[in-house]
Design a protein around this motif. Structure first.
Motif, PDB file in Angstrom:
ATOM      1  N   VAL A  15       0.854  -1.181   0.000  1.00 29.10           N
ATOM      2  CA  VAL A  15       0.000   0.000   0.000  1.00 29.10           C
ATOM      3  C   VAL A  15       0.896   1.239   0.000  1.00 29.10           C
ATOM      4  O   VAL A  15       1.751   1.382   0.876  1.00 29.10           O
ATOM      5  CB  VAL A  15      -0.928   0.022   1.233  1.00 29.10           C
ATOM      6  CG1 VAL A  15      -1.804   1.260   1.221  1.00 29.10           C
ATOM      7  CG2 VAL A  15      -1.770  -1.240   1.290  1.00 29.10           C
ATOM      8  N   PRO A  16       0.722   2.120  -0.990  1.00 24.98           N
ATOM      9  CA  PRO A  16       1.565   3.318  -1.035  1.00 24.98           C
ATOM     10  C   PRO A  16       1.165   4.326   0.047  1.00 24.98           C
ATOM     11  O   PRO A  16       0.058   4.280   0.578  1.00 24.98           O
ATOM     12  CB  PRO A  16       1.298   3.884  -2.432  1.00 24.98           C
ATOM     13  CG  PRO A  16      -0.050   3.374  -2.797  1.00 24.98           C
ATOM     14  CD  PRO A  16      -0.201   2.048  -2.112  1.00 24.98           C
ATOM     15  N   ALA A  17       2.081   5.220   0.345  1.00 25.86           N
ATOM     16  CA  ALA A  17       1.775   6.282   1.310  1.00 25.86           C
ATOM     17  C   ALA A  17       0.799   7.252   0.658  1.00 25.86           C
ATOM     18  O   ALA A  17       0.886   7.548  -0.529  1.00 25.86           O
ATOM     19  CB  ALA A  17       3.047   7.014   1.704  1.00 25.86           C
ATOM     20  N   GLY A  18      -0.136   7.722   1.420  1.00 25.72           N
ATOM     21  CA  GLY A  18      -1.114   8.678   0.910  1.00 25.72           C
ATOM     22  C   GLY A  18      -1.261   9.827   1.880  1.00 25.72           C
ATOM     23  O   GLY A  18      -0.496   9.969   2.839  1.00 25.72           O
ATOM     24  N   GLU A  19      -2.291  10.631   1.649  1.00 21.91           N
ATOM     25  CA  GLU A  19      -2.547  11.769   2.521  1.00 21.91           C
ATOM     26  C   GLU A  19      -3.442  11.393   3.697  1.00 21.91           C
ATOM     27  O   GLU A  19      -3.684  12.203   4.578  1.00 21.91           O
ATOM     28  CB  GLU A  19      -3.188  12.892   1.705  1.00 21.91           C
ATOM     29  CG  GLU A  19      -2.269  13.424   0.622  1.00 21.91           C
ATOM     30  CD  GLU A  19      -2.935  14.485  -0.228  1.00 21.91           C
ATOM     31  OE1 GLU A  19      -3.901  15.107   0.249  1.00 21.91           O
ATOM     32  OE2 GLU A  19      -2.482  14.678  -1.347  1.00 21.91           O
ATOM     33  N   GLY A  20      -3.996  10.182   3.668  1.00 20.25           N
ATOM     34  CA  GLY A  20      -4.840   9.727   4.759  1.00 20.25           C
ATOM     35  C   GLY A  20      -6.326   9.883   4.508  1.00 20.25           C
ATOM     36  O   GLY A  20      -7.139   9.425   5.290  1.00 20.25           O
ATOM     37  N   THR A  21      -6.718  10.527   3.404  1.00 16.50           N
ATOM     38  CA  THR A  21      -8.141  10.724   3.125  1.00 16.50           C
ATOM     39  C   THR A  21      -8.650   9.771   2.054  1.00 16.50           C
ATOM     40  O   THR A  21      -9.846   9.687   1.830  1.00 16.50           O
ATOM     41  CB  THR A  21      -8.410  12.169   2.665  1.00 16.50           C
ATOM     42  OG1 THR A  21      -7.614  12.435   1.499  1.00 16.50           O
ATOM     43  CG2 THR A  21      -8.053  13.161   3.759  1.00 16.50           C
ATOM     44  N   GLU A  22      -7.744   9.060   1.404  1.00 21.54           N
ATOM     45  CA  GLU A  22      -8.146   8.153   0.333  1.00 21.54           C
ATOM     46  C   GLU A  22      -8.766   6.892   0.927  1.00 21.54           C
ATOM     47  O   GLU A  22      -8.338   6.410   1.969  1.00 21.54           O
ATOM     48  CB  GLU A  22      -6.932   7.745  -0.518  1.00 21.54           C
ATOM     49  CG  GLU A  22      -6.185   8.901  -1.123  1.00 21.54           C
ATOM     50  CD  GLU A  22      -5.038   9.399  -0.244  1.00 21.54           C
ATOM     51  OE1 GLU A  22      -4.982   9.039   0.938  1.00 21.54           O
ATOM     52  OE2 GLU A  22      -4.221  10.162  -0.756  1.00 21.54           O
ATOM     53  N   ILE A  23      -9.796   6.384   0.254  1.00 20.10           N
ATOM     54  CA  ILE A  23     -10.432   5.160   0.749  1.00 20.10           C
ATOM     55  C   ILE A  23     -10.291   3.993  -0.233  1.00 20.10           C
ATOM     56  O   ILE A  23     -10.694   2.882   0.084  1.00 20.10           O
ATOM     57  CB  ILE A  23     -11.922   5.384   1.090  1.00 20.10           C
ATOM     58  CG1 ILE A  23     -12.725   5.755  -0.140  1.00 20.10           C
ATOM     59  CG2 ILE A  23     -12.070   6.405   2.186  1.00 20.10           C
ATOM     60  CD1 ILE A  23     -14.231   5.752   0.104  1.00 20.10           C
ATOM     61  N   TYR A  24      -9.726   4.239  -1.410  1.00 21.50           N
ATOM     62  CA  TYR A  24      -9.562   3.178  -2.400  1.00 21.50           C
ATOM     63  C   TYR A  24      -8.084   2.945  -2.691  1.00 21.50           C
ATOM     64  O   TYR A  24      -7.308   3.882  -2.826  1.00 21.50           O
ATOM     65  CB  TYR A  24     -10.252   3.536  -3.722  1.00 21.50           C
ATOM     66  CG  TYR A  24     -11.752   3.603  -3.609  1.00 21.50           C
ATOM     67  CD1 TYR A  24     -12.492   2.463  -3.352  1.00 21.50           C
ATOM     68  CD2 TYR A  24     -12.420   4.802  -3.760  1.00 21.50           C
ATOM     69  CE1 TYR A  24     -13.876   2.530  -3.249  1.00 21.50           C
ATOM     70  CE2 TYR A  24     -13.802   4.866  -3.655  1.00 21.50           C
ATOM     71  CZ  TYR A  24     -14.510   3.726  -3.401  1.00 21.50           C
ATOM     72  OH  TYR A  24     -15.865   3.787  -3.292  1.00 21.50           O
ATOM     73  N   TRP A  25      -7.728   1.670  -2.795  1.00 24.16           N
ATOM     74  CA  TRP A  25      -6.387   1.288  -3.223  1.00 24.16           C
ATOM     75  C   TRP A  25      -6.549   0.630  -4.580  1.00 24.16           C
ATOM     76  O   TRP A  25      -7.099  -0.449  -4.702  1.00 24.16           O
ATOM     77  CB  TRP A  25      -5.764   0.336  -2.217  1.00 24.16           C
ATOM     78  CG  TRP A  25      -4.408  -0.192  -2.591  1.00 24.16           C
ATOM     79  CD1 TRP A  25      -3.504   0.359  -3.453  1.00 24.16           C
ATOM     80  CD2 TRP A  25      -3.803  -1.384  -2.088  1.00 24.16           C
ATOM     81  NE1 TRP A  25      -2.382  -0.406  -3.510  1.00 24.16           N
ATOM     82  CE2 TRP A  25      -2.525  -1.486  -2.691  1.00 24.16           C
ATOM     83  CE3 TRP A  25      -4.205  -2.359  -1.191  1.00 24.16           C
ATOM     84  CZ2 TRP A  25      -1.653  -2.535  -2.417  1.00 24.16           C
ATOM     85  CZ3 TRP A  25      -3.327  -3.398  -0.926  1.00 24.16           C
ATOM     86  CH2 TRP A  25      -2.069  -3.493  -1.527  1.00 24.16           C
TER      87      TRP A  25
END
Length: 101
Positions: A15-25
């Motif tokens: 799982v890549p790093a995100g901003e924390g608001t994404e809900i889909y991978w």
């Protein structure tokens, strides 16, 4: 991810790093050619829901609210039916008391 009878994985996804608001991978695209060849194309991105998802969620919520309202109306009718079957009671007064609770 293992392909066929392979003993070693063809792809390893993290799982890549995100901003924390994404809900889909979005892990991969699976491409099948001529019903024989299968190709995995890694995407490995995170994303937020689109506007259509928000509209779907709102529509589902409204449907749920309507269902709950319909259930309340059914309960009111059932109570009224039970009250009309009871003899010797002031049905209207009792019904108002029940519905106010």
């Amino acid at each position: 991810m293992f392909l066929g009878n392979a003993t070693a994985p063809a792809h390893i996804f993290e799982v890549p790093a995100g901003e924390g608001t994404e809900i889909y991978w979005n892990v991969l695209d699976l491409v099948v050619n001529n019903c024989e060849n299968v190709e995995l194309r890694p995407v490995n991105t995170l994303s937020e829901p689109c506007e259509q998802y928000d509209e779907y969620k709102m529509k589902k919520m409204k449907t749920r609210e309507k269902t709950q309202m319909n259930q309340v109306e059914i309960m009111k009718i059932q109570m009224k039916t039970q009250l009309t079957q009871t003899k010797g009671l002031d049905h209207q007064k009792l019904l108002r008391m029940i519905l106010q609770v």
